[in-house]
Design a protein around this motif. Structure first.
Motif, PDB file in Angstrom:
ATOM      1  N   VAL A 176      18.601   2.945 -48.673  1.00 45.99           N
ATOM      2  CA  VAL A 176      17.699   2.939 -47.431  1.00 45.99           C
ATOM      3  C   VAL A 176      18.571   4.417 -46.843  1.00 45.99           C
ATOM      4  O   VAL A 176      19.314   4.922 -47.392  1.00 45.99           O
ATOM      5  CB  VAL A 176      17.894   1.611 -47.245  1.00 45.99           C
ATOM      6  CG1 VAL A 176      17.503   0.364 -47.748  1.00 45.99           C
ATOM      7  CG2 VAL A 176      19.408   1.379 -46.602  1.00 45.99           C
ATOM      8  N   HIS A 177      17.601   4.092 -45.575  1.00 48.98           N
ATOM      9  CA  HIS A 177      18.159   5.426 -44.808  1.00 48.98           C
ATOM     10  C   HIS A 177      19.464   5.099 -44.380  1.00 48.98           C
ATOM     11  O   HIS A 177      20.741   6.144 -44.423  1.00 48.98           O
ATOM     12  CB  HIS A 177      17.878   5.627 -43.857  1.00 48.98           C
ATOM     13  CG  HIS A 177      17.690   7.024 -42.881  1.00 48.98           C
ATOM     14  ND1 HIS A 177      17.977   8.609 -43.299  1.00 48.98           N
ATOM     15  CD2 HIS A 177      18.421   7.249 -41.595  1.00 48.98           C
ATOM     16  CE1 HIS A 177      18.736   8.936 -42.342  1.00 48.98           C
ATOM     17  NE2 HIS A 177      18.147   8.025 -41.265  1.00 48.98           N
ATOM     18  N   ALA A 178      19.877   3.949 -43.530  1.00 47.78           N
ATOM     19  CA  ALA A 178      21.025   4.056 -42.617  1.00 47.78           C
ATOM     20  C   ALA A 178      21.499   3.593 -43.253  1.00 47.78           C
ATOM     21  O   ALA A 178      23.266   3.149 -42.455  1.00 47.78           O
ATOM     22  CB  ALA A 178      20.299   3.326 -41.425  1.00 47.78           C
ATOM     23  N   ALA A 192      14.082  -2.053 -38.310  1.00 44.52           N
ATOM     24  CA  ALA A 192      14.891  -0.959 -37.688  1.00 44.52           C
ATOM     25  C   ALA A 192      16.172  -1.192 -37.675  1.00 44.52           C
ATOM     26  O   ALA A 192      17.180  -0.660 -37.027  1.00 44.52           O
ATOM     27  CB  ALA A 192      14.854  -1.926 -35.778  1.00 44.52           C
ATOM     28  N   ASP A 193      16.897  -1.749 -38.808  1.00 46.49           N
ATOM     29  CA  ASP A 193      17.680  -2.014 -39.283  1.00 46.49           C
ATOM     30  C   ASP A 193      18.363  -0.729 -40.172  1.00 46.49           C
ATOM     31  O   ASP A 193      18.809  -0.015 -40.200  1.00 46.49           O
ATOM     32  CB  ASP A 193      18.381  -3.219 -39.366  1.00 46.49           C
ATOM     33  CG  ASP A 193      18.466  -4.326 -38.458  1.00 46.49           C
ATOM     34  OD1 ASP A 193      19.008  -3.855 -37.476  1.00 46.49           O
ATOM     35  OD2 ASP A 193      18.319  -5.389 -38.716  1.00 46.49           O
ATOM     36  N   LEU A 194      16.999  -1.030 -41.302  1.00 47.85           N
ATOM     37  CA  LEU A 194      16.703  -0.235 -42.597  1.00 47.85           C
ATOM     38  C   LEU A 194      17.095   1.236 -41.881  1.00 47.85           C
ATOM     39  O   LEU A 194      17.983   2.294 -42.450  1.00 47.85           O
ATOM     40  CB  LEU A 194      15.644   0.055 -42.836  1.00 47.85           C
ATOM     41  CG  LEU A 194      15.992  -1.957 -43.799  1.00 47.85           C
ATOM     42  CD1 LEU A 194      14.146  -2.012 -44.372  1.00 47.85           C
ATOM     43  CD2 LEU A 194      17.182  -1.631 -44.714  1.00 47.85           C
ATOM     44  N   LEU A 195      16.400   1.999 -40.632  1.00 51.21           N
ATOM     45  CA  LEU A 195      16.504   3.079 -39.970  1.00 51.21           C
ATOM     46  C   LEU A 195      17.306   3.825 -39.500  1.00 51.21           C
ATOM     47  O   LEU A 195      17.714   4.769 -38.832  1.00 51.21           O
ATOM     48  CB  LEU A 195      15.096   3.523 -39.239  1.00 51.21           C
ATOM     49  CG  LEU A 195      14.000   2.795 -40.256  1.00 51.21           C
ATOM     50  CD1 LEU A 195      11.998   3.314 -39.352  1.00 51.21           C
ATOM     51  CD2 LEU A 195      13.928   3.981 -41.893  1.00 51.21           C
ATOM     52  N   HIS A 214      23.094   5.553 -49.009  1.00 47.16           N
ATOM     53  CA  HIS A 214      22.698   5.304 -48.032  1.00 47.16           C
ATOM     54  C   HIS A 214      22.908   7.215 -47.001  1.00 47.16           C
ATOM     55  O   HIS A 214      23.645   7.609 -47.473  1.00 47.16           O
ATOM     56  CB  HIS A 214      23.026   4.493 -46.788  1.00 47.16           C
ATOM     57  CG  HIS A 214      24.287   4.571 -46.336  1.00 47.16           C
ATOM     58  ND1 HIS A 214      24.674   5.041 -45.317  1.00 47.16           N
ATOM     59  CD2 HIS A 214      25.857   4.048 -46.543  1.00 47.16           C
ATOM     60  CE1 HIS A 214      25.997   4.908 -44.967  1.00 47.16           C
ATOM     61  NE2 HIS A 214      26.426   4.363 -45.984  1.00 47.16           N
ATOM     62  N   GLY A 215      22.367   7.735 -46.045  1.00 49.59           N
ATOM     63  CA  GLY A 215      22.794   8.165 -45.238  1.00 49.59           C
ATOM     64  C   GLY A 215      22.982   8.306 -43.983  1.00 49.59           C
ATOM     65  O   GLY A 215      24.242   7.185 -43.912  1.00 49.59           O
ATOM     66  N   HIS A 216      22.341   8.673 -42.535  1.00 42.88           N
ATOM     67  CA  HIS A 216      22.016   8.519 -42.013  1.00 42.88           C
ATOM     68  C   HIS A 216      23.386   9.218 -40.437  1.00 42.88           C
ATOM     69  O   HIS A 216      23.514   9.355 -39.313  1.00 42.88           O
ATOM     70  CB  HIS A 216      21.582   7.460 -41.076  1.00 42.88           C
ATOM     71  CG  HIS A 216      21.435   6.684 -39.723  1.00 42.88           C
ATOM     72  ND1 HIS A 216      20.294   7.006 -39.253  1.00 42.88           N
ATOM     73  CD2 HIS A 216      22.438   5.655 -39.231  1.00 42.88           C
ATOM     74  CE1 HIS A 216      20.712   6.407 -37.514  1.00 42.88           C
ATOM     75  NE2 HIS A 216      21.207   5.359 -37.838  1.00 42.88           N
ATOM     76  N   THR A 217      24.938   8.166 -40.995  1.00 44.85           N
ATOM     77  CA  THR A 217      25.727   8.270 -40.443  1.00 44.85           C
ATOM     78  C   THR A 217      26.612   9.838 -41.142  1.00 44.85           C
ATOM     79  O   THR A 217      27.157   9.278 -42.286  1.00 44.85           O
ATOM     80  CB  THR A 217      26.889   7.306 -41.097  1.00 44.85           C
ATOM     81  OG1 THR A 217      26.177   6.222 -40.468  1.00 44.85           O
ATOM     82  CG2 THR A 217      28.247   7.510 -39.364  1.00 44.85           C
ATOM     83  N   PRO A 218      26.943  10.660 -40.909  1.00 47.90           N
ATOM     84  CA  PRO A 218      27.917  12.309 -40.886  1.00 47.90           C
ATOM     85  C   PRO A 218      28.935  11.528 -41.481  1.00 47.90           C
ATOM     86  O   PRO A 218      30.008  11.097 -40.367  1.00 47.90           O
ATOM     87  CB  PRO A 218      27.020  13.299 -40.350  1.00 47.90           C
ATOM     88  CG  PRO A 218      27.406  12.608 -38.930  1.00 47.90           C
ATOM     89  CD  PRO A 218      26.357  11.075 -39.004  1.00 47.90           C
TER      90      PRO A 218
END
Length: 262
Positions: A176-178, A192-195, A214-218
């Motif tokens: 997932v992304h986030a 909303a949560d997945l992103l 996941h990614g989203h948080t560097p």
């Protein structure tokens, strides 16, 4: 600027199944075509070195646009990769990130523009030849900008973005992304949560019998834990784009680095 989001690297985890596939998952690109091209070359070399007769899976984890200067070119490259996948070279799965969602909102609603440009949307507009409004623009100015952006935005790019997936599952891995909302099964997770989710997911066990990639948080370093793997190394700011190879053994990190663009 994102030091408060950094998490220490965790060293050990139990290997999980990929249902026999070799899977490469790529973190947030954010308009860095130079890094994406370099990393694709590295992943290609890595798979060739394995000497396997099957074809790999390439999963993009979202946030292809904003902040970096080459968002339009990144989307072009991803569309090309999708074409190569259809030709049988590999399987290609592209996930939506929160930045793609925001871009699509702006195509439909000019008042999504002010918040979008705060998070890098101005660079994306510029990559399509559209100038962002200056200062605190009035709604009619944002509508004019939206119309100019929509006129410059290729239909193929819009089609690609609107067809992005929210979640992909291979064996014991969920991509997932986030992140995911802790305590909910996959079938009850919402976009909303997945992103967008961050601390609630990062700081609590999610309760799934799977490893979430996941990614989203560097982060300064790739995070590899029993419950999650984070491959967002802040490419737009650090000049370092990261992927993880998953094949049923220990995860292997593959990276491409380049000096930060001026």
């Amino acid at each position: 600027m994102f030091k408060s989001l950094f998490r220490p690297k965790q060293q050990t985890r139990k290997a999980a199944s990929t249902d026999g596939r070799v899977v490469y998952a790529v973190g947030d690109v954010h308009g860095r075509l130079d890094l994406l091209d370099g990393l694709v070359a590295r992943m290609t070399e890595d798979f060739q070195a394995l000497g396997r007769p099957d074809k790999p899976v390439l999963i993009m984890l979202g946030d292809y646009v904003d902040r970096g200067a080459q968002s339009a070119a990144v989307i072009d490259r991803l569309i090309t990769l999708g074409g190569q996948a259809r030709d049988g070279h590999f399987d290609f799965r592209a996930l939506m990130g929160n930045h793609e969602e925001t871009l699509l909102h702006f195509l439909d609603d000019p008042m999504a523009g002010p918040s979008w440009v705060e998070y890098g949307g101005g660079e994306t507009m510029a990559s399509y030849g559209v100038q962002r409004p200056v200062g605190r623009a009035e709604p009619e100015v944002w509508e004019q900008t939206r119309q100019a952006f929509r006129a410059a935005f290729p239909p193929a790019h819009e089609t690609f973005l609107r067809q992005l997936e929210l979640m992909v599952v291979y064996g014991d891995y969920v991509f997932v992304h986030a992140g995911v909302k802790p305590g909910l099964p996959l079938e009850r997770q919402v976009a909303a949560d997945l992103l967008w989710i961050r601390n609630e997911f990062l700081d609590n066990p999610h309760g799934l019998k799977a490893t979430v990639v996941h990614g989203h948080t560097p982060t300064e370093e790739v995070f590899i834990g029993r419950q999650r793997i984070n491959v967002d190394t802040g490419a737009y700011a650090t000049g370092l784009l990261t992927a993880v190879r998953l094949d049923g053994g220990e995860p292997k990190i593959i990276q491409f680095s380049k000096a930060r663009a001026a």
